[in-house]
Design an enzyme around this catalytic site. Sequence first.
Site, mmCIF file in Angstrom:
data_model
loop_
_atom_site.group_PDB
_atom_site.id
_atom_site.type_symbol
_atom_site.label_atom_id
_atom_site.label_comp_id
_atom_site.label_asym_id
_atom_site.label_seq_id
_atom_site.Cartn_x
_atom_site.Cartn_y
_atom_site.Cartn_z
ATOM 1 N N GLU A 87 39.366 -22.833 42.978
ATOM 2 C CA GLU A 87 38.131 -23.612 42.989
ATOM 3 C C GLU A 87 38.397 -25.072 42.610
ATOM 4 O OE1 GLU A 87 33.666 -23.331 40.931
ATOM 5 O OE2 GLU A 87 35.402 -22.466 39.903
ATOM 6 N N LYS A 120 27.742 -22.718 46.419
ATOM 7 C CA LYS A 120 27.781 -21.746 45.321
ATOM 8 C C LYS A 120 26.372 -21.363 44.884
ATOM 9 C CE LYS A 120 30.133 -21.262 40.809
ATOM 10 N NZ LYS A 120 31.104 -21.960 39.927
ATOM 11 N N CYS A 169 33.724 -18.516 42.220
ATOM 12 C CA CYS A 169 33.813 -18.303 40.763
ATOM 13 C C CYS A 169 32.655 -17.475 40.204
ATOM 14 C CB CYS A 169 33.949 -19.645 40.049
ATOM 15 S SG CYS A 169 34.662 -19.500 38.383
#
Length: 285
Positions: free
Chosen positions: A43, A116, A153
């Site tokens: 990431e 995200k 993540c």
Amino acid sequence: MIIKIGTSQFSCIKDNVKENINKSLDLASKAVSQKVNVFLLQELFQTQYFCSTQNSKFFDLAISFPNNEIFEVFSNFCKHHKIVIPISFFEKYGQNYFNSLIVIDSNGKLSEVYRKSHIPDGPGYNEKFYFTPGNTGFKVFNTEYGKIGCGICWDQWFPECARSMTLMGADILLYPTAIGSEPHDPNINSKLHWQNVMIGHSAANQIPVIASNRIGIETEQDISLTFYGSSFITDHMGNIIKTMDEKSEGIIFQEFDLEEIKKYRQSWGNFRDRRPDLYKKICDF
């Protein structure tokens, strides 16, 4: 279809985007030498993890898609080497900022953006200061080497994300990551918990899961984080079959037969026996 999937980890150099990109390309070249078809980088690999503190200067790190050199560099690399690489980046879009990802196919084509969905907030991980929650919904990307589901993540801690991407037809799940120590409590080590939650996604969905984490100590102001690496690959039954240590840069890779995995998933019956009519309760809380 038999494909080879690789993942990686490395330490990011402070204030040197070019050098971090070069390090990622060096690792990608090693993957190419091993005939890897799909290769995962960590990431926000262009910089150190700036979210450890709240500092408005870091908004200057955000880039627009596709108007940045990094996309051309990796597109050319993927096209030349016939490899698929997801690219995690800090995106500026209008007046909003996102933690985003695109997938570059083996012909160099850039996918649409995934942003995200789940944004964490806590000591050392102040992502809500920087990122707007994603507005794209979960994504599965069609590539030459199968359908790739990508979360970023904190997304990896949510079973709904993994299940949704599998239902959307993903053959593999990829999670670029930045996770390490907890600055408010040095006794906390989340590595096994981090791995176990993704093992659960893999086993419950009968799908390989691949994670890439960074390594090294990164310090900003009075906050220091030690990233524990441990990038890994599971098979479709949730077994970790390849893993890295907490300190070494490098790559790992594994071959998968996607058709055999698909047959296994069909035979096991989890998706046949789902009861979506009972799951609406989750939306009440």
